[in-house]
Motif scaffolding. Structure first.
Motif, short mmCIF file in Angstrom:
data_model
loop_
_atom_site.label_atom_id
_atom_site.label_comp_id
_atom_site.label_asym_id
_atom_site.label_seq_id
_atom_site.Cartn_x
_atom_site.Cartn_y
_atom_site.Cartn_z
N LEU A 135 -0.23 1.88 11.76
CA LEU A 135 -0.70 1.44 10.45
C LEU A 135 0.45 1.50 9.45
CD1 LEU A 135 -3.66 0.67 9.77
CD2 LEU A 135 -3.93 2.96 8.81
N GLN A 136 0.59 0.43 8.66
CA GLN A 136 1.56 0.46 7.56
C GLN A 136 0.82 0.80 6.28
OE1 GLN A 136 1.70 -2.56 9.76
NE2 GLN A 136 2.91 -1.09 10.92
N LEU A 137 1.36 1.72 5.51
CA LEU A 137 0.68 2.24 4.33
C LEU A 137 1.57 2.09 3.10
CD1 LEU A 137 -0.57 5.56 5.95
CD2 LEU A 137 -1.90 3.48 5.61
N ALA A 177 -3.58 -0.34 3.40
CA ALA A 177 -3.22 -0.29 4.81
C ALA A 177 -3.14 -1.68 5.41
CB ALA A 177 -4.24 0.53 5.58
N SER A 178 -2.24 -1.86 6.35
CA SER A 178 -2.13 -3.11 7.09
C SER A 178 -1.68 -2.79 8.51
CB SER A 178 -1.14 -4.07 6.43
OG SER A 178 0.15 -3.50 6.39
N GLY A 179 -1.89 -3.74 9.40
CA GLY A 179 -1.49 -3.56 10.78
C GLY A 179 -2.62 -3.20 11.70
N SER A 180 -3.72 -2.75 11.13
CA SER A 180 -4.91 -2.45 11.91
C SER A 180 -6.06 -2.26 10.93
CB SER A 180 -4.70 -1.19 12.75
OG SER A 180 -5.81 -0.99 13.61
N THR A 181 -7.21 -1.99 11.45
CA THR A 181 -8.37 -1.79 10.58
C THR A 181 -8.57 -0.31 10.29
OG1 THR A 181 -9.80 -1.80 12.53
CG2 THR A 181 -9.52 -3.88 11.35
#
Length: 125
Positions: A2-4, A24-28
């Motif tokens: 996860l990117q935060l 957050a990005s890259g996943s849920t």
């Protein structure tokens, strides 16, 4: 992974409020526990609050109970930390962190695998 990205920090007077955001990005988000940590100059990084996506449970450090509120918006992939009644001792860099959910979150920093870059909160007296 996860990117935060944290945002919302700033300079406020004692007694004021801030809302920090952790995008957050890259996943849920629904697969993760999210923690908020802070580090003041010369001090260890400490956990202040956390949120578990499984069941929505939350935890708070004793020093912030009643003043900090953590919440999550899964649709926006964002976790918030509402900080009220700020005190000078709340001055620190605030970080959010994530780990695959264990079902109950933790304020211990060593189990979190993904970290943001931090946002500065400065409280003047």
């Amino acid at each position: 992974q996860l990117q935060l990205v944290e945002s919302g920090g700033g300079l406020v007077q004692s007694g004021g409020s801030l809302r920090l955001s952790c995008a957050a990005s890259g996943s849920t988000l629904d697969r993760y526990d999210i923690g908020w940590f802070r580090q003041a100059p010369g001090k260890e990084r400490e956990g202040v609050s956390c949120f578990s996506s499984r069941g929505g449970s939350t935890k708070y450090a004793d020093s912030v109970k009643g003043r900090f509120t953590i919440s999550g918006d899964f649709a926006k992939s964002t976790v918030y930390l509402q900080i009220d009644s700020l005190k000078p001792e709340d001055t620190a860099v605030y970080y959010c962190a994530a780990r695959p959910t264990w079902g109950s979150c933790s304020l211990g920093r060593y189990t979190y695998t993904d970290w943001g870059q931090g946002t500065q909160v400065t409280v003047s007296s």
